[in-house]
Design a protein around this motif. Structure first.
Motif, PDB file in Angstrom:
ATOM      1  N   ALA A  20       0.835  -1.200   0.000  1.00 26.38           N
ATOM      2  CA  ALA A  20       0.000   0.000   0.000  1.00 26.38           C
ATOM      3  C   ALA A  20       0.871   1.253   0.000  1.00 26.38           C
ATOM      4  CB  ALA A  20      -0.924  -0.008   1.207  1.00 26.38           C
ATOM      5  N   SER A  21       1.981   1.193   0.745  1.00 26.08           N
ATOM      6  CA  SER A  21       2.875   2.352   0.806  1.00 26.08           C
ATOM      7  C   SER A  21       3.504   2.629  -0.551  1.00 26.08           C
ATOM      8  CB  SER A  21       3.974   2.121   1.848  1.00 26.08           C
ATOM      9  OG  SER A  21       3.400   1.995   3.112  1.00 26.08           O
ATOM     10  N   VAL A  22       3.864   1.552  -1.252  1.00 30.18           N
ATOM     11  CA  VAL A  22       4.444   1.721  -2.577  1.00 30.18           C
ATOM     12  C   VAL A  22       3.403   2.319  -3.518  1.00 30.18           C
ATOM     13  CG1 VAL A  22       5.344   0.488  -4.599  1.00 30.18           C
ATOM     14  CG2 VAL A  22       6.119  -0.131  -2.300  1.00 30.18           C
ATOM     15  N   LEU A  23       2.196   1.830  -3.399  1.00 30.13           N
ATOM     16  CA  LEU A  23       1.107   2.262  -4.268  1.00 30.13           C
ATOM     17  C   LEU A  23       0.778   3.737  -4.086  1.00 30.13           C
ATOM     18  CD1 LEU A  23      -1.044   1.208  -6.262  1.00 30.13           C
ATOM     19  CD2 LEU A  23      -2.509   0.802  -4.283  1.00 30.13           C
ATOM     20  N   LEU A  24       0.664   4.137  -2.818  1.00 29.57           N
ATOM     21  CA  LEU A  24       0.279   5.520  -2.563  1.00 29.57           C
ATOM     22  C   LEU A  24       1.456   6.257  -1.924  1.00 29.57           C
ATOM     23  CD1 LEU A  24      -2.032   7.572  -2.726  1.00 29.57           C
ATOM     24  CD2 LEU A  24      -2.760   6.808  -0.466  1.00 29.57           C
ATOM     25  N   ASP A  25       1.489   6.279  -0.638  1.00 32.20           N
ATOM     26  CA  ASP A  25       2.619   6.898   0.042  1.00 32.20           C
ATOM     27  C   ASP A  25       2.687   6.387   1.475  1.00 32.20           C
ATOM     28  OD1 ASP A  25       0.889   8.507   1.744  1.00 32.20           O
ATOM     29  OD2 ASP A  25       0.475   9.650  -0.079  1.00 32.20           O
ATOM     30  N   ASP A  26       3.547   6.985   2.249  1.00 32.74           N
ATOM     31  CA  ASP A  26       3.862   6.478   3.565  1.00 32.74           C
ATOM     32  C   ASP A  26       2.691   6.487   4.544  1.00 32.74           C
ATOM     33  OD1 ASP A  26       5.939   5.287   4.968  1.00 32.74           O
ATOM     34  OD2 ASP A  26       6.101   7.075   6.236  1.00 32.74           O
ATOM     35  N   ARG A  27       1.662   7.258   4.228  1.00 31.15           N
ATOM     36  CA  ARG A  27       0.503   7.284   5.129  1.00 31.15           C
ATOM     37  C   ARG A  27      -0.068   5.878   5.326  1.00 31.15           C
ATOM     38  NH1 ARG A  27      -3.402  11.355   2.266  1.00 31.15           N
ATOM     39  NH2 ARG A  27      -2.180  10.691   0.479  1.00 31.15           N
ATOM     40  N   CYS A  28       0.069   5.044   4.260  1.00 25.48           N
ATOM     41  CA  CYS A  28      -0.512   3.704   4.301  1.00 25.48           C
ATOM     42  C   CYS A  28       0.096   2.825   5.393  1.00 25.48           C
ATOM     43  CB  CYS A  28      -0.350   3.010   2.959  1.00 25.48           C
ATOM     44  SG  CYS A  28      -1.268   3.829   1.654  1.00 25.48           S
ATOM     45  N   SER A  29       1.364   3.106   5.737  1.00 34.26           N
ATOM     46  CA  SER A  29       1.982   2.260   6.749  1.00 34.26           C
ATOM     47  C   SER A  29       1.512   2.643   8.149  1.00 34.26           C
ATOM     48  CB  SER A  29       3.504   2.350   6.651  1.00 34.26           C
ATOM     49  OG  SER A  29       3.895   3.681   6.895  1.00 34.26           O
ATOM     50  N   LYS A  30       0.683   3.672   8.231  1.00 38.01           N
ATOM     51  CA  LYS A  30       0.238   4.106   9.555  1.00 38.01           C
ATOM     52  C   LYS A  30      -1.052   3.425   9.993  1.00 38.01           C
ATOM     53  CE  LYS A  30       2.986   8.025   9.949  1.00 38.01           C
ATOM     54  NZ  LYS A  30       3.263   8.514   8.588  1.00 38.01           N
ATOM     55  N   ILE A  31      -1.631   2.619   9.119  1.00 41.87           N
ATOM     56  CA  ILE A  31      -2.870   1.969   9.526  1.00 41.87           C
ATOM     57  C   ILE A  31      -2.573   0.898  10.575  1.00 41.87           C
ATOM     58  CG2 ILE A  31      -3.854   2.366   7.229  1.00 41.87           C
ATOM     59  CD1 ILE A  31      -3.817  -0.706   6.890  1.00 41.87           C
ATOM     60  N   ARG A  32      -3.589   0.519  11.310  1.00 45.56           N
ATOM     61  CA  ARG A  32      -3.402  -0.533  12.305  1.00 45.56           C
ATOM     62  C   ARG A  32      -3.533  -1.869  11.606  1.00 45.56           C
ATOM     63  NH1 ARG A  32      -6.052   1.489  17.554  1.00 45.56           N
ATOM     64  NH2 ARG A  32      -6.105   3.738  17.186  1.00 45.56           N
ATOM     65  N   GLY A  33      -2.674  -2.813  11.987  1.00 48.66           N
ATOM     66  CA  GLY A  33      -2.774  -4.105  11.317  1.00 48.66           C
ATOM     67  C   GLY A  33      -2.125  -5.199  12.127  1.00 48.66           C
ATOM     68  N   GLY A  34      -2.467  -6.417  11.846  1.00 50.91           N
ATOM     69  CA  GLY A  34      -1.862  -7.548  12.526  1.00 50.91           C
ATOM     70  C   GLY A  34      -2.824  -8.720  12.562  1.00 50.91           C
ATOM     71  N   THR A  35      -2.461  -9.709  13.364  1.00 51.27           N
ATOM     72  CA  THR A  35      -3.343 -10.861  13.517  1.00 51.27           C
ATOM     73  C   THR A  35      -4.347 -10.565  14.624  1.00 51.27           C
ATOM     74  OG1 THR A  35      -1.925 -11.833  15.193  1.00 51.27           O
ATOM     75  CG2 THR A  35      -1.456 -12.408  12.905  1.00 51.27           C
ATOM     76  N   PHE A  36      -5.385 -11.360  14.708  1.00 48.71           N
ATOM     77  CA  PHE A  36      -6.330 -11.229  15.806  1.00 48.71           C
ATOM     78  C   PHE A  36      -5.575 -11.265  17.134  1.00 48.71           C
ATOM     79  CE2 PHE A  36      -9.403 -12.387  12.598  1.00 48.71           C
ATOM     80  CZ  PHE A  36     -10.578 -11.772  13.016  1.00 48.71           C
ATOM     81  N   HIS A  37      -4.628 -12.192  17.222  1.00 52.41           N
ATOM     82  CA  HIS A  37      -3.916 -12.355  18.490  1.00 52.41           C
ATOM     83  C   HIS A  37      -3.033 -11.160  18.813  1.00 52.41           C
ATOM     84  CE1 HIS A  37      -5.181 -16.505  17.724  1.00 52.41           C
ATOM     85  NE2 HIS A  37      -5.197 -16.623  19.032  1.00 52.41           N
ATOM     86  N   SER A  38      -2.323 -10.648  17.801  1.00 52.56           N
ATOM     87  CA  SER A  38      -1.433  -9.534  18.108  1.00 52.56           C
ATOM     88  C   SER A  38      -2.237  -8.272  18.409  1.00 52.56           C
ATOM     89  CB  SER A  38      -0.426  -9.305  16.979  1.00 52.56           C
ATOM     90  OG  SER A  38      -1.082  -8.922  15.793  1.00 52.56           O
ATOM     91  N   PHE A  39      -3.340  -8.103  17.711  1.00 53.91           N
ATOM     92  CA  PHE A  39      -4.194  -6.955  18.018  1.00 53.91           C
ATOM     93  C   PHE A  39      -4.744  -7.068  19.440  1.00 53.91           C
ATOM     94  CE2 PHE A  39      -8.490  -5.044  18.081  1.00 53.91           C
ATOM     95  CZ  PHE A  39      -8.115  -3.716  17.937  1.00 53.91           C
ATOM     96  N   ALA A  40      -5.143  -8.275  19.812  1.00 51.71           N
ATOM     97  CA  ALA A  40      -5.653  -8.505  21.170  1.00 51.71           C
ATOM     98  C   ALA A  40      -4.577  -8.170  22.190  1.00 51.71           C
ATOM     99  CB  ALA A  40      -6.097  -9.957  21.324  1.00 51.71           C
TER     100      ALA A  40
END
Length: 665
Positions: free
Chosen positions: A96-116
């Motif tokens: 996503a960062s390559v596609l648009l720009d660095d803002r994309c790396s700021k989204i929250r993400g991970g597995t259910f477990h890591s988010f928990a």
DNA sequence: AGACCCGGTTTTTTT
DNA sequence: AACCGGGTCT
């Protein structure tokens, strides 16, 4: 905040986003996506179920949607992307960062477990937890259950009582499917019905034990998260007010508990998009059910369903092969995979005289492919169970082909790494009894009984981490004085994890050398551990990541050419989920191995094996080789004639070409 | 009594 | 490679 939410909802309901002016975007979405992908990507408010077959650009669709939401002006921090592995999450953020720009790396993400994990630590108080809780991996959970089981005197020869692995499986399945233990036993383990009371009793003690000692197992992470989200307290409302868009990848592999979490995260505004493929559901042992994906509209009644059917990955011949595998499924939702990539060679079904011939064939073929210009990183060997590749690993090493293996025994599960981590875990959470037990047993003269006595003393606070047991006559082991001093030092030193590991090594090294004959080979793993720890500033985040995220595999799995980035991939089919290669080998397509003997008991599990073969074959872009040894060794009968897997013997002759490899090499 | 050593057995798949 | 059970040593 509330006001903003209200406005957004209105826009959604009046269908405003459909008339968006495309020219205001940096990316030309309409041109770069096919119509169904575009439909998914341009969706803003509301619930969406995207049914996307293998290789249809699922990841691409999610990545573009992230970019488009951000381009539309939404705060990256308000987007939460839950994926199956950390690897998948990172991959998406990167793309996503390559596609648009660095803002994309700021989204929250991970597995259910890591988010928990992150959420529960941040809101620990509201969730009813200590923020420094320790995460138990499967082995830890089993160890505790075993401890309880033996304390309850349930290990005897006369009585057939479930093993620790089975108990843990039962409890975990119950948590993930939200079915009572009693029902699980009735359905899956009727032979243990007589022991039901004891099984429930152990569970109760186990739950109590974890609570008292500040321990959370994998399932607890999800359970606490679910309860936190559904609680009406200010902290959870605070969290939910920030999360505006939820996206979930590989939805076919989520279970009831995870579905509830999805509901909990998106229920407040109904903005949720899940992506999945019922034909690729391969995690039923973890409580996932491929039918769950069809239940999504029940969870969000207004959900729109979008199907993406054009495959961009594979040539038509491979799709034909895969479709034929899936045609044999008894229960399925009709889905047609098609591609514009016509042509391509028919997949190969290769019969080898025996296992070693199979390995030699693969080595030979890989060398051939390399000569044709196919890079090693574009080739993968896939298998049902990780030990199927043992023979191949030897042949690859002989041929000097570097490889990396995914799935199977992990670096983090090896005994020596667990030893070191146990010290650190005590430092972080002195109530981590499993780690105490493990560490105590490392010492000469300390066995289960002595360790248990010391643990009892610790539990009743007659003994603490600062007070070595040497002061108590009954534990007058000189060694233990030093242990307690070291642990106390670790506990009170506030330094980065890498420095703490140094202290552990100093203490552990002599023990390590005595305990393992092959300490030389193993010490590489410890070096790796230290290297990883350099990336962390806090001990807690280091330990949590080590428990939740599949970091890297054992260095012993990587062929001598360590730093080489060109390597062949060996992987279990489960770990190959979502990935693709130019050429793919699927080995050991033999009845009893793939499908596994264990699957023979029930129709459902055989069906899952079939989907596993479907997943494996759709990983290939250009070449697919399914191989099997005609003779296999087994301890009871010696060498016997093996039966080709039903998935290949039922293959019609116009969908694959058969080859025979005899001892000609 | 408890620790330790030996040898045979057994491996699905993952957070 | 790790687990279990049985037998022996301290």
């Amino acid at each position: 905040m509330n006001q903003k939410k209200y406005i957004l909802t209105r826009v959604g309901k009046t269908g405003f986003e459909k008339k968006v002016d495309e020219s205001r975007f940096v990316i030309n979405y309409q041109q770069e996506l096919n119509p169904s992908q575009y439909e998914a990507v341009s969706a803003v408010n509301g619930a969406f179920l995207i049914i996307a077959g293998a290789g249809t650009g699922k990841t691409r669709t999610l990545v573009y949607r992230v970019a488009r939401l951000i381009e539309s002006g939404y705060d990256p921090n308000s987007i939460l992307l839950l994926t199956f592995t950390r690897k998948a999450a990172n991959e998406m953020l990167k793309r996503a960062s390559v596609l648009l720009d660095d803002r994309c790396s700021k989204i929250r993400g991970g597995t259910f477990h890591s988010f928990a994990n992150v959420t529960l630590r941040k809101y620990s108080k509201a969730a009813g937890l200590d923020s420094n809780f320790t995460i138990l991996d499967q082995g830890d959970s089993e160890d505790i259950i075993n401890l309880i089981r033996s304390q309850e005197g349930l290990i005897s020869k006369e009585r057939r009582f479930p093993k620790k692995e089975t108990l843990n499986k039962i409890y975990s399945f119950s948590a993930n499917t939200e079915k009572p233990v009693e029902l699980i036993i009735e359905e899956e383990y009727p032979h243990f019905l007589l022991e039901l009371d004891e099984i429930l009793k152990i569970q109760k003690i186990y739950i109590d034990y974890k609570r008292r000692n500040n321990l959370l197992d994998y399932d607890d992470l999800l359970l606490y998260l679910r309860d936190f989200l559904s609680s009406e307290n200010a902290a959870s409302k605070n969290l939910l007010s920030v999360i505006n868009f939820l996206m979930v990848d590989e939805y076919q592999d989520t279970n009831k508990l995870q579905a509830d979490i999805v509901k909990g995260l998106a229920g407040h505004n109904g903005n949720v998009m899940v992506v999945g493929d019922d034909a690729q559901s391969i995690y039923s042992f973890r409580g996932a059910n491929f039918k769950n994906i069809m239940e999504f509209p029940k969870l969000f009644p207004d959900a729109q369903i979008i199907k993406i059917e054009e495959n961009y990955r594979s040539v038509q011949t491979i799709l034909d092969f895969a479709n034929h595998v899936y045609d044999g499924a008894i229960e399925k939702y009709t889905k047609v995979l098609y591609t514009k990539r016509l042509g391509g060679e028919l997949p190969f079904i290769v019969a080898a005289a025996n296992e070693n011939m199979q390995s030699k064939f693969i080595v030979e073929k890989i060398l051939e492919l390399q000569e044709e210009g196919v890079s090693l990183k574009d080739i993968a060997v896939l298998f049902r169970s990780s030990f199927f590749s043992f023979d191949l690993e030897i042949e690859l090493a002989k041929a000097g082909i570097p490889f990396q293996k995914f799935g199977g025994i992990k670096f983090i599960e090896s005994a020596h790494v667990k030893d070191v981590l146990a010290f650190l875990r005590i430092a972080s959470n002195p109530r981590d009894i499993v780690s105490w037990y493990r560490v105590l047993l490392l010492h000469e003269g300390v066995g289960p009984k002595t360790a248990q006595r010391i643990l009892d003393e610790l539990a009743t606070a007659r003994l603490t981490i600062e007070e070595h047991p040497g002061t108590k006559k009954q534990f007058a082991h000189e060694k233990l004085k030093e242990l307690f001093a070291t642990l106390y030092k670790l506990h009170t030193t506030h330094a980065p994890p890498a420095e703490l590991i140094e202290i552990v090594f100093n203490y552990y090294h002599p023990i390590f050398k005595i305990k393992y004959d092959d300490f030389n080979k193993r010490s590489k793993d410890l070096e790796t551990l230290q290297n990883i720890s350099e990336n962390y500033r806090s001990l807690e985040s280091f330990l949590a990541d080590m428990a939740i995220e599949p970091i890297i595999d054992s260095v012993t799995d990587i062929n001598a050419t360590d730093k080489e980035d060109e390597f062949l991939t060996l992987s279990t089919i489960h770990s190959a989920k979502g990935l693709e290669w130019h050429s793919v080998f699927v080995i050991h397509a033999v009845e009893g191995y793939f499908p596994s003997v264990r699957a023979a008991e029930s129709l459902e599990s055989l069906e899952e094996e079939r989907r596993l073969m479907y997943v494996a074959s759709t990983r290939a872009k250009q070449n697919l080789f399914v191989t099997y040894p005609m003779h296999m060794y087994n301890r009871i009968d010696g060498i016997t004639l093996s039966k080709p897997s039903r998935f290949i013997s039922e293959m019609s002759t116009n969908k694959a070409q058969g080859w025979l490899v005899e001892d000609e090499f």
